[in-house]
Design a protein around this motif. Structure first.
Motif, PDB file in Angstrom:
ATOM      1  N   ASN A 130       0.973 -10.242  -1.236  1.00  0.00           N
ATOM      2  CA  ASN A 130       1.336 -10.651  -1.965  1.00  0.00           C
ATOM      3  C   ASN A 130       0.976  -9.777  -3.725  1.00  0.00           C
ATOM      4  O   ASN A 130       1.356 -10.094  -4.526  1.00  0.00           O
ATOM      5  CB  ASN A 130       0.096 -11.703  -2.940  1.00  0.00           C
ATOM      6  CG  ASN A 130       0.245 -12.950  -1.684  1.00  0.00           C
ATOM      7  OD1 ASN A 130       1.237 -13.376  -1.394  1.00  0.00           O
ATOM      8  ND2 ASN A 130      -1.034 -13.328  -1.351  1.00  0.00           N
ATOM      9  N   ILE A 131       1.173  -8.755  -3.457  1.00  0.00           N
ATOM     10  CA  ILE A 131       2.103  -7.450  -3.683  1.00  0.00           C
ATOM     11  C   ILE A 131       3.806  -6.978  -4.473  1.00  0.00           C
ATOM     12  O   ILE A 131       4.327  -6.980  -3.262  1.00  0.00           O
ATOM     13  CB  ILE A 131       1.333  -6.507  -3.483  1.00  0.00           C
ATOM     14  CG1 ILE A 131      -0.085  -5.550  -3.501  1.00  0.00           C
ATOM     15  CG2 ILE A 131       2.004  -4.856  -3.776  1.00  0.00           C
ATOM     16  CD1 ILE A 131      -0.826  -4.866  -3.096  1.00  0.00           C
ATOM     17  N   ASN A 132       3.884  -7.451  -5.561  1.00  0.00           N
ATOM     18  CA  ASN A 132       5.730  -7.374  -5.723  1.00  0.00           C
ATOM     19  C   ASN A 132       5.472  -6.508  -6.889  1.00  0.00           C
ATOM     20  O   ASN A 132       5.293  -6.226  -7.723  1.00  0.00           O
ATOM     21  CB  ASN A 132       6.246  -8.762  -6.632  1.00  0.00           C
ATOM     22  CG  ASN A 132       5.566  -9.857  -5.662  1.00  0.00           C
ATOM     23  OD1 ASN A 132       5.966 -10.146  -4.275  1.00  0.00           O
ATOM     24  ND2 ASN A 132       4.999 -11.505  -6.529  1.00  0.00           N
ATOM     25  N   LEU A 133       6.704  -5.852  -5.349  1.00  0.00           N
ATOM     26  CA  LEU A 133       6.895  -4.414  -6.430  1.00  0.00           C
ATOM     27  C   LEU A 133       8.624  -4.861  -6.109  1.00  0.00           C
ATOM     28  O   LEU A 133       9.019  -4.234  -5.178  1.00  0.00           O
ATOM     29  CB  LEU A 133       6.578  -2.766  -4.841  1.00  0.00           C
ATOM     30  CG  LEU A 133       4.587  -2.948  -5.103  1.00  0.00           C
ATOM     31  CD1 LEU A 133       4.646  -1.731  -4.676  1.00  0.00           C
ATOM     32  CD2 LEU A 133       4.704  -2.675  -7.017  1.00  0.00           C
ATOM     33  N   THR A 134       9.045  -3.626  -7.132  1.00  0.00           N
ATOM     34  CA  THR A 134      10.650  -3.472  -7.038  1.00  0.00           C
ATOM     35  C   THR A 134      10.769  -1.913  -6.553  1.00  0.00           C
ATOM     36  O   THR A 134       9.817  -1.120  -6.107  1.00  0.00           O
ATOM     37  CB  THR A 134      10.701  -2.800  -8.926  1.00  0.00           C
ATOM     38  OG1 THR A 134      10.222  -1.544  -9.691  1.00  0.00           O
ATOM     39  CG2 THR A 134      10.521  -4.084  -9.890  1.00  0.00           C
ATOM     40  N   ASP A 135      12.201  -1.848  -6.129  1.00  0.00           N
ATOM     41  CA  ASP A 135      12.393  -1.070  -5.022  1.00  0.00           C
ATOM     42  C   ASP A 135      11.441   0.215  -5.535  1.00  0.00           C
ATOM     43  O   ASP A 135      11.438   1.360  -5.280  1.00  0.00           O
ATOM     44  CB  ASP A 135      13.559  -0.922  -5.205  1.00  0.00           C
ATOM     45  CG  ASP A 135      14.178  -1.560  -4.348  1.00  0.00           C
ATOM     46  OD1 ASP A 135      13.321  -2.200  -3.742  1.00  0.00           O
ATOM     47  OD2 ASP A 135      15.394  -1.841  -4.252  1.00  0.00           O
ATOM     48  N   GLU A 136      12.040   0.935  -7.670  1.00  0.00           N
ATOM     49  CA  GLU A 136      11.700   1.769  -8.030  1.00  0.00           C
ATOM     50  C   GLU A 136       9.738   2.442  -7.956  1.00  0.00           C
ATOM     51  O   GLU A 136       9.264   3.053  -7.884  1.00  0.00           O
ATOM     52  CB  GLU A 136      11.522   1.533  -9.567  1.00  0.00           C
ATOM     53  CG  GLU A 136      11.592   3.082 -10.530  1.00  0.00           C
ATOM     54  CD  GLU A 136      12.191   4.259  -9.970  1.00  0.00           C
ATOM     55  OE1 GLU A 136      11.300   5.421 -10.048  1.00  0.00           O
ATOM     56  OE2 GLU A 136      13.123   3.943  -9.175  1.00  0.00           O
ATOM     57  N   GLN A 137       9.439   0.791  -8.140  1.00  0.00           N
ATOM     58  CA  GLN A 137       7.627   0.809  -8.111  1.00  0.00           C
ATOM     59  C   GLN A 137       7.865   1.189  -6.687  1.00  0.00           C
ATOM     60  O   GLN A 137       6.149   2.309  -6.332  1.00  0.00           O
ATOM     61  CB  GLN A 137       7.323  -0.595  -8.594  1.00  0.00           C
ATOM     62  CG  GLN A 137       7.451  -0.780 -10.080  1.00  0.00           C
ATOM     63  CD  GLN A 137       7.182  -1.885  -9.958  1.00  0.00           C
ATOM     64  OE1 GLN A 137       7.110  -3.126  -9.790  1.00  0.00           O
ATOM     65  NE2 GLN A 137       6.863  -2.888 -11.557  1.00  0.00           N
ATOM     66  N   PHE A 138       8.206   0.370  -5.667  1.00  0.00           N
ATOM     67  CA  PHE A 138       7.939   1.464  -4.257  1.00  0.00           C
ATOM     68  C   PHE A 138       8.137   2.740  -3.997  1.00  0.00           C
ATOM     69  O   PHE A 138       7.067   3.198  -3.312  1.00  0.00           O
ATOM     70  CB  PHE A 138       8.142   0.718  -3.569  1.00  0.00           C
ATOM     71  CG  PHE A 138       8.536   1.199  -2.058  1.00  0.00           C
ATOM     72  CD1 PHE A 138       7.077   0.320  -1.290  1.00  0.00           C
ATOM     73  CD2 PHE A 138       9.341   1.566  -1.212  1.00  0.00           C
ATOM     74  CE1 PHE A 138       6.759   1.190   0.545  1.00  0.00           C
ATOM     75  CE2 PHE A 138       8.729   1.540   0.416  1.00  0.00           C
ATOM     76  CZ  PHE A 138       7.894   1.611   1.237  1.00  0.00           C
ATOM     77  N   PHE A 139       9.230   3.341  -4.336  1.00  0.00           N
ATOM     78  CA  PHE A 139       9.278   4.188  -4.124  1.00  0.00           C
ATOM     79  C   PHE A 139       8.453   5.992  -4.799  1.00  0.00           C
ATOM     80  O   PHE A 139       7.749   6.683  -4.342  1.00  0.00           O
ATOM     81  CB  PHE A 139      10.662   4.938  -5.601  1.00  0.00           C
ATOM     82  CG  PHE A 139      11.460   6.389  -4.834  1.00  0.00           C
ATOM     83  CD1 PHE A 139      11.283   6.726  -3.744  1.00  0.00           C
ATOM     84  CD2 PHE A 139      11.222   6.584  -5.912  1.00  0.00           C
ATOM     85  CE1 PHE A 139      12.299   8.095  -3.202  1.00  0.00           C
ATOM     86  CE2 PHE A 139      11.507   8.371  -5.941  1.00  0.00           C
ATOM     87  CZ  PHE A 139      11.544   8.897  -3.817  1.00  0.00           C
ATOM     88  N   GLN A 140       7.979   5.226  -6.274  1.00  0.00           N
ATOM     89  CA  GLN A 140       6.863   5.827  -7.158  1.00  0.00           C
ATOM     90  C   GLN A 140       5.374   5.832  -6.794  1.00  0.00           C
ATOM     91  O   GLN A 140       4.980   6.956  -6.724  1.00  0.00           O
ATOM     92  CB  GLN A 140       6.268   5.418  -9.260  1.00  0.00           C
ATOM     93  CG  GLN A 140       7.729   5.903  -9.082  1.00  0.00           C
ATOM     94  CD  GLN A 140       8.047   7.125  -9.221  1.00  0.00           C
ATOM     95  OE1 GLN A 140       7.016   8.000  -9.581  1.00  0.00           O
ATOM     96  NE2 GLN A 140       9.300   8.178  -8.975  1.00  0.00           N
ATOM     97  N   LEU A 141       5.442   4.427  -5.468  1.00  0.00           N
ATOM     98  CA  LEU A 141       4.080   4.674  -5.219  1.00  0.00           C
ATOM     99  C   LEU A 141       3.702   5.279  -3.980  1.00  0.00           C
ATOM    100  O   LEU A 141       2.814   6.178  -3.761  1.00  0.00           O
ATOM    101  CB  LEU A 141       3.588   3.339  -4.925  1.00  0.00           C
ATOM    102  CG  LEU A 141       2.802   2.772  -3.451  1.00  0.00           C
ATOM    103  CD1 LEU A 141       0.983   2.965  -4.722  1.00  0.00           C
ATOM    104  CD2 LEU A 141       2.380   1.890  -3.092  1.00  0.00           C
TER     105      LEU A 141
END
Length: 191
Positions: free
Chosen positions: A11-22
């Motif tokens: 249930n973690i909703n990340l944008t593409d940018e947030q996933f890349f930064q993670l």
């Protein structure tokens, strides 16, 4: 005091940018994300699997340096597949004409394409069912050739676009066929 906790990665909703930064903020952790957005933390492989994967990547890289037909990638290279999943095959290759049409920013991030060739080398923490599902996903997203290497069983599953999976028992070499002309993987060090 021993404390444990459960982490729900569905249930973690990340944008593409947030996933890349993670991924950028945690370079020692390998992440993947399914098409439905599920975050997957990939456990590190053991030393033997890592050694075998290094040999596999080295053979692919050496062939690519000789023929210069595309770009080769190791297991840390991420790709955003057409279905939205972000995956990191153990080894992969993209034709130069497909790579060259990407912008510099697309090349720096998770390339928005499915590699033409992919390899998954099973480690003890992998399940055959999940690895096969990942191989099917690559093929459904445009890969032309894929190898699932099951060291424990000494089996290779060969995935080809629009063809039935072929299973080989203890082969000594694998041909890159017309996707990787002239490439022959020597499995002596992989087994």
């Amino acid at each position: 005091m021993n404390t444990t906790f459960e982490l729900d990665l569905h249930n973690i909703n990340l944008t593409d940018e947030q996933f890349f930064q993670l991924c950028q903020n945690n370079p020692d952790v390998r992440f993947e994300r399914t098409a439905s957005g599920e975050l997957i933390i990939m456990p590190p492989t053991g030393s033997i699997t890592s050694d075998r994967n290094a040999d596999l990547t080295c053979q692919l890289r050496n062939w690519n340096q000789k023929y210069k037909l595309g770009k080769s990638f190791d297991s840390s290279g991420g790709f955003k597949l057409p279905n939205g999943a972000e995956r990191s095959p153990d080894a992969s290759w993209v034709k130069m004409e497909r790579w060259d049409v990407l912008t510099e920013e697309e090349q720096e991030r998770f390339a928005p394409l499915c590699p033409d060739f992919i390899v998954e080398l099973m480690s003890p923490s992998d399940t055959l069912e999940k690895t096969r599902a990942k191989m099917r996903e690559y093929m459904e997203n445009g890969a032309s050739l894929g190898w699932l290497i099951n060291r424990k069983q000494k089996q290779i599953e060969i995935y080809r676009l629009n063809k039935k999976v072929e299973i080989l028992e203890s082969p000594q070499t694998l041909s890159g066929e017309d996707v990787l002309p002239g490439f022959v993987l020597d499995l002596a060090e992989i087994w």
